[in-house]
Design a protein around this motif. Structure first.
Motif, PDB file in Angstrom:
ATOM      1  N   GLN A   1     -15.851  -4.150   4.135  1.00  0.00           N
ATOM      2  CA  GLN A   1     -14.989  -2.976   4.246  1.00  0.00           C
ATOM      3  C   GLN A   1     -14.338  -2.975   5.629  1.00  0.00           C
ATOM      4  O   GLN A   1     -15.006  -3.105   6.648  1.00  0.00           O
ATOM      5  CB  GLN A   1     -15.800  -1.689   4.057  1.00  0.00           C
ATOM      6  N   VAL A   2     -13.016  -2.819   5.664  1.00  0.00           N
ATOM      7  CA  VAL A   2     -12.250  -2.790   6.903  1.00  0.00           C
ATOM      8  C   VAL A   2     -11.633  -1.401   7.051  1.00  0.00           C
ATOM      9  O   VAL A   2     -11.018  -0.886   6.109  1.00  0.00           O
ATOM     10  CB  VAL A   2     -11.155  -3.866   6.926  1.00  0.00           C
ATOM     11  N   GLU A   3     -11.789  -0.797   8.222  1.00  0.00           N
ATOM     12  CA  GLU A   3     -11.252   0.539   8.472  1.00  0.00           C
ATOM     13  C   GLU A   3     -10.414   0.524   9.747  1.00  0.00           C
ATOM     14  O   GLU A   3     -10.800  -0.058  10.754  1.00  0.00           O
ATOM     15  CB  GLU A   3     -12.382   1.558   8.609  1.00  0.00           C
TER      16      GLU A   3
ATOM     17  N   GLY B   1      -8.854   2.881  16.586  1.00  0.00           N
ATOM     18  CA  GLY B   1     -10.166   2.305  16.363  1.00  0.00           C
ATOM     19  C   GLY B   1     -10.164   1.435  15.121  1.00  0.00           C
ATOM     20  O   GLY B   1      -9.391   1.680  14.178  1.00  0.00           O
ATOM     21  N   ALA B   2     -11.007   0.429  15.113  1.00  0.00           N
ATOM     22  CA  ALA B   2     -11.131  -0.471  13.962  1.00  0.00           C
ATOM     23  C   ALA B   2     -12.607  -0.767  13.728  1.00  0.00           C
ATOM     24  O   ALA B   2     -13.381  -0.897  14.696  1.00  0.00           O
ATOM     25  CB  ALA B   2     -10.353  -1.766  14.183  1.00  0.00           C
ATOM     26  N   ARG B   3     -12.967  -0.863  12.461  1.00  0.00           N
ATOM     27  CA  ARG B   3     -14.372  -1.102  12.117  1.00  0.00           C
ATOM     28  C   ARG B   3     -14.457  -2.071  10.943  1.00  0.00           C
ATOM     29  O   ARG B   3     -13.718  -1.939   9.955  1.00  0.00           O
ATOM     30  CB  ARG B   3     -15.063   0.210  11.762  1.00  0.00           C
TER      31      ARG B   3
ATOM     32  N   GLY C   1      -8.280   0.482  -1.661  1.00  0.00           N
ATOM     33  CA  GLY C   1      -9.187   1.297  -0.873  1.00  0.00           C
ATOM     34  C   GLY C   1      -8.768   2.748  -0.786  1.00  0.00           C
ATOM     35  O   GLY C   1      -8.633   3.426  -1.801  1.00  0.00           O
ATOM     36  N   ALA C   2      -8.507   3.244   0.432  1.00  0.00           N
ATOM     37  CA  ALA C   2      -8.139   4.649   0.630  1.00  0.00           C
ATOM     38  C   ALA C   2      -7.302   4.782   1.892  1.00  0.00           C
ATOM     39  O   ALA C   2      -7.528   4.068   2.882  1.00  0.00           O
ATOM     40  CB  ALA C   2      -9.388   5.520   0.742  1.00  0.00           C
ATOM     41  N   VAL C   3      -6.331   5.722   1.863  1.00  0.00           N
ATOM     42  CA  VAL C   3      -5.474   6.018   3.003  1.00  0.00           C
ATOM     43  C   VAL C   3      -5.485   7.535   3.204  1.00  0.00           C
ATOM     44  O   VAL C   3      -5.333   8.300   2.248  1.00  0.00           O
ATOM     45  CB  VAL C   3      -4.029   5.521   2.792  1.00  0.00           C
ATOM     46  N   ARG C   4      -5.666   7.979   4.457  1.00  0.00           N
ATOM     47  CA  ARG C   4      -5.717   9.402   4.770  1.00  0.00           C
ATOM     48  C   ARG C   4      -4.700   9.735   5.847  1.00  0.00           C
ATOM     49  O   ARG C   4      -4.472   8.941   6.758  1.00  0.00           O
ATOM     50  CB  ARG C   4      -7.120   9.806   5.254  1.00  0.00           C
TER      51      ARG C   4
ATOM     52  N   LYS D   1      -8.790   2.476   4.696  1.00  0.00           N
ATOM     53  CA  LYS D   1      -9.926   1.604   4.387  1.00  0.00           C
ATOM     54  C   LYS D   1      -9.520   0.619   3.296  1.00  0.00           C
ATOM     55  O   LYS D   1      -8.845   1.006   2.329  1.00  0.00           O
ATOM     56  CB  LYS D   1     -11.131   2.420   3.911  1.00  0.00           C
ATOM     57  N   ALA D   2      -9.926  -0.617   3.476  1.00  0.00           N
ATOM     58  CA  ALA D   2      -9.677  -1.651   2.476  1.00  0.00           C
ATOM     59  C   ALA D   2     -10.992  -2.334   2.144  1.00  0.00           C
ATOM     60  O   ALA D   2     -11.812  -2.595   3.039  1.00  0.00           O
ATOM     61  CB  ALA D   2      -8.659  -2.668   3.000  1.00  0.00           C
ATOM     62  N   TYR D   3     -11.198  -2.617   0.849  1.00  0.00           N
ATOM     63  CA  TYR D   3     -12.449  -3.203   0.387  1.00  0.00           C
ATOM     64  C   TYR D   3     -12.188  -4.607  -0.142  1.00  0.00           C
ATOM     65  O   TYR D   3     -11.271  -4.831  -0.948  1.00  0.00           O
ATOM     66  CB  TYR D   3     -13.071  -2.342  -0.717  1.00  0.00           C
ATOM     67  N   PHE D   4     -12.979  -5.555   0.347  1.00  0.00           N
ATOM     68  CA  PHE D   4     -12.899  -6.934  -0.097  1.00  0.00           C
ATOM     69  C   PHE D   4     -14.307  -7.383  -0.465  1.00  0.00           C
ATOM     70  O   PHE D   4     -15.071  -7.820   0.403  1.00  0.00           O
ATOM     71  CB  PHE D   4     -12.317  -7.843   0.996  1.00  0.00           C
TER      72      PHE D   4
END
Length: 454
Positions: free
Chosen positions: A152-154, A195-197, A97-100, A145-148
């Motif tokens: 998508q989990v943030e 926060g989590a989404r 996914g992505a890390v910021r 963010k991780a994609y499965f």
């Protein structure tokens, strides 16, 4: 600002420079001016005439920065504060996914512009009538963010508390926000927020669930301190008001569905808020409240470039329990007042006798809750002349008391990247006490500007 420059340089050092690195620069020059329809001249509020974004990428890493210049037409102060480093963060794209990491602006929610679930980044109320990230402020945080497959989990971690930028003592701002002289702020002892989404993409749209634990972005009354000693010396009493930022938990749900030319959006947020503990012995205002904010939106796109949209924004206060806990200063003042027959102190006696908890007001959620709890927004947009001319109209109706806002806007593309913009906004309010739209009437204005994008 120096801290932000240092942080940006540190992030830059994390990416080794190579000749094959990709650097992109984009921006906008967009001077504009607002004039009152009443003929009282220029509305002297801050605006951003220049904004620049610079991205530097290499491999799986990208450094992104966004900078703006803020100024006024009158009494502009030339200082470092004119330069706003709105975002500066390092982004890494691993396989999952992505890390910021850095200063960034977050946007959550499915509705257009009015999102009760979008609470991670504070608002800049000078720009409350804009949309998107233009009216938000960046904060230092780390997010991932991780994609499965279709999920998508943030996760967002915010180590330091940041609050809304409010136009205090600003004569040209439509709604006056005042701070009692000598007021004392109580900031959160534990500033950490997270926060989590979870978002699921379907074939006809997507649905998301979110949770945020943080603090109100706007202050609320926390209590008062009373010192009657000056009264005994023939002076005014010392009454100091205390303000705090409540602890708030938000559970959110949003969805968007696409069915042919129709688009349906819905967003719901449940807020549970509590006044934090204050160690020193003042007379405390304790709030324990729950409220629900929702947005329902319907859009329809015609084949001839005409788009229509309707939006219902609602705030429902489920429970607003409050408690007044007298402090030692107030108790001592009441005893002294009881023991003296000085009638000059009667107004102070009446004031302290009738002291209670001020009405509850939401400190988080959609910014339009500042002016109304329940409104309908109707808007339309059409593009003409080979998409060179864009015309739009918007009508806002307050459902609780007399209040209307009408907005007409146009944007004409003179050439590639260069546009001329004109917007007229008109407010009408009723005679009810405290009617927000009545306060907005003098803010009815014409906005003229141009924008050049590069």
């Amino acid at each position: 600002m120096n801290k932000l420059i240092s942080a940006t340089l540190l992030l830059l050092m994390l990416i080794p420079f190579k000749l094959d690195a990709q650097i992109s620069v984009s921006g906008e020059v967009s001077p504009s001016a607002m004039f009152r329809i009443s003929g009282k001249g220029l509305i002297n509020l801050p605006f951003r005439p220049i904004s620049i974004s610079v991205n530097y990428g290499m491999g799986d890493f990208m450094l992104k920065t966004s900078t703006a210049i803020e100024t006024r037409w009158k009494d502009a102060e030339f200082s470092d504060d004119m330069i706003q480093f709105r975002e500066a963060y390092l982004e890494w794209y691993p396989s999952f996914g992505a890390v910021r990491l850095g200063k960034m602006i977050h946007t959550w929610g499915a509705a257009d512009g009015n999102n009760p679930t979008d609470n991670l980044s504070p608002y800049d109320y000078y720009y409350m009538f804009l949309s998107g990230t233009d009216r938000k402020l960046g904060t230092f945080n780390v997010s991932g963010k991780a994609y499965f497959s279709d999920v998508q989990v943030e996760l967002v971690l915010i180590p330091g508390f940041e609050w809304n930028r409010l136009p205090l003592n600003e004569p040209d701002f439509p709604i006056q926000i005042s701070i009692p002289p000598g007021a004392i702020y109580s900031f959160p002892e534990d500033e950490f927020e997270f926060g989590a989404r979870l978002q699921y993409a379907m074939g006809i749209g997507d649905i998301s669930a979110s949770y945020f634990r943080g603090h109100d972005r706007s202050f609320s009354p926390a209590g008062i301190d009373v010192d009657i000693t000056p009264v005994l010396l023939g002076q005014d009493p010392s009454i100091i008001k205390h303000l705090s930022y409540r602890s708030t938990n938000v559970i959110g749900l949003d969805a968007v569905l696409f069915t042919g030319n129709w688009t349906l959006r819905g967003e719901f947020a449940y807020f549970s808020t509590l006044t934090p503990e204050i160690d020193y012995n003042i007379s405390k205002f304790i709030y324990d409240a729950q409220y629900l904010q929702s947005v329902l939106q319907v859009e329809y796109a015609f084949a001839n470039s005409i788009q229509l949209m309707g939006q219902l924004i609602n705030t429902n206060y489920l429970s607003t329990e409050s408690e007044f806990v007298p402090g030692s200063g107030l108790i001592e003042a009441q005893i002294i007042l009881q023991d003296t027959s000085n009638h000059a102190l009667d107004p102070l006696r009446a004031q302290l006798a009738g002291l209670g908890v001020p009405d509850f007001s939401a400190g988080m959620g959609t910014p339009f809750a500042l002016i109304a709890d329940q409104v309908i927004m109707l808007s339309s947009m059409v593009t003409l002349m080979d998409n060179n001319l864009e015309l739009g109209a918007l009508l806002m109706i307050n459902l609780e008391e007399t209040g209307y806002m009408a907005n007409l806007n146009s944007s004409y593309s003179v050439m590639a990247g260069l546009k001329l913009d004109a917007t007229i906004s008109y407010f009408l309010g009723g005679e009810e006490d405290g009617n927000s739209f009545k306060q907005l009437e003098d803010f009815s204005h014409l906005n003229l500007g141009l924008s050049y994008s590069f």
